[in-house]
Design an enzyme around this catalytic site. Structure first.
Site, PDB file in Angstrom:
ATOM      1  CE  LYS A  93      -3.955  -2.223   2.232  1.00  0.00           C
ATOM      2  NZ  LYS A  93      -4.870  -2.185   3.401  1.00  0.00           N
ATOM      3  CG  PHE A 115     -13.739   0.455   6.605  1.00  0.00           C
ATOM      4  CD1 PHE A 115     -13.201   0.004   5.400  1.00  0.00           C
ATOM      5  CD2 PHE A 115     -14.447  -0.445   7.395  1.00  0.00           C
ATOM      6  CE1 PHE A 115     -13.374  -1.305   4.983  1.00  0.00           C
ATOM      7  CE2 PHE A 115     -14.627  -1.771   6.985  1.00  0.00           C
ATOM      8  CZ  PHE A 115     -14.085  -2.192   5.779  1.00  0.00           C
ATOM      9  NE  ARG A 133      -5.896 -13.533   5.416  1.00  0.00           N
ATOM     10  CZ  ARG A 133      -6.239 -12.271   5.179  1.00  0.00           C
ATOM     11  NH1 ARG A 133      -5.923 -11.702   4.027  1.00  0.00           N
ATOM     12  NH2 ARG A 133      -6.874 -11.572   6.082  1.00  0.00           N
ATOM     13  CB  THR A 167      -6.442  -6.030   9.949  1.00  0.00           C
ATOM     14  OG1 THR A 167      -6.815  -7.203   9.225  1.00  0.00           O
ATOM     15  CG2 THR A 167      -6.854  -4.809   9.154  1.00  0.00           C
ATOM     16  NE  ARG A 201      -1.925  -5.641   7.251  1.00  0.00           N
ATOM     17  CZ  ARG A 201      -2.869  -6.468   6.841  1.00  0.00           C
ATOM     18  NH1 ARG A 201      -3.224  -7.513   7.586  1.00  0.00           N
ATOM     19  NH2 ARG A 201      -3.482  -6.258   5.694  1.00  0.00           N
ATOM     20  CG  HIS A 249      -5.269  -6.349  -0.222  1.00  0.00           C
ATOM     21  ND1 HIS A 249      -6.502  -6.363   0.380  1.00  0.00           N
ATOM     22  CD2 HIS A 249      -5.334  -7.243  -1.251  1.00  0.00           C
ATOM     23  CE1 HIS A 249      -7.288  -7.221  -0.273  1.00  0.00           C
ATOM     24  NE2 HIS A 249      -6.602  -7.761  -1.266  1.00  0.00           N
TER      25      HIS A 249
END
Length: 141
Positions: A11, A59, A87, A93, A104, A117
Site C-alpha cells: 500500500k 470505512f 496472510r 490487520t 504490519r 493487502h
C-alpha cells in the site's frame, strides 16, 4: 499441499517508506514466487471497484482515499499454501495486534495505513488477480 496464487498489494504508506525490497525478501524467504508485478497509481474508480465488497462499510471512503493517495505495488505470489503463508507474513490487520516480525508489525502505522493487502481465500484470490492482471501477464516459474 497445493500450489496456490494470491494477490498482494504493498500500500501507499509502505511504498513511501521505501520498503518494497524488504517486503519482497520476506515473500521469497517464505518460498513464495513473485510471478507478476507492477507499480500503479490507482484511480478512484479502480480502488472503488477493487474494494466494492466494502462499499456499504463506514470505512470505505477512507480506504479508497488512502489507496489513491500514492503509488502501490501490486503482485501475484505463487507457492505452496500461498494464501495462508502470505496472510501469516502480513500479520493482523491492526499493526498494534500484529505479531512481532510480521510485515504490519514492522512497517505499518495504523489499522488504516497497514502496509499491505492480501487475498483472504482461493476464490477471492482468483477474482482479485483477474482484476489487476489479465492472464497473459502472469507467468508460473
Amino acid at each position: 499441499m497445493a500450489i496456490e496464487r494470491t494477490l498482494s498489494i504493498i500500500k501507499p504508506d509502505a511504498v513511501a517508506k521505501n520498503v518494497i525490497g524488504q517486503i519482497y525478501s520476506r515473500f521469497e524467504g517464505a518460498g513464495l514466487k513473485i510471478i507478476a508485478a507492477r507499480m500503479a497509481q490507482l484511480s478512484r474508480a479502480e480502488a472503488e471497484g477493487f474494494y466494492a465488497v466494502h462499499s456499504a462499510r463506514p470505512f470505505f471512503k477512507d480506504l479508497v482515499d488512502f489507496m489513491i493517495s500514492g503509488p502501490v505495488m501490486i503482485q501475484v505470489l505463487e507457492g505452496e499454501n500461498a494464501i495462508a503463508k502470505h496472510r501469516d507474513l502480513m500479520g493482523a490487520t491492526d499493526p498494534k495486534k500484529a505479531e512481532k516480525g510480521t510485515i504490519r508489525a514492522d512497517f505499518a502505522d495504523s489499522i488504516d495505513a497497514n502496509a499491505v493487502h492480501g487475498s483472504d481465500a482461493e476464490e477471492t484470490a482468483k477474482v482479485e488477480i483477474a482484476y489487476y492482471f489479465p492472464a497473459l501477464n502472469v507467468y508460473s516459474r
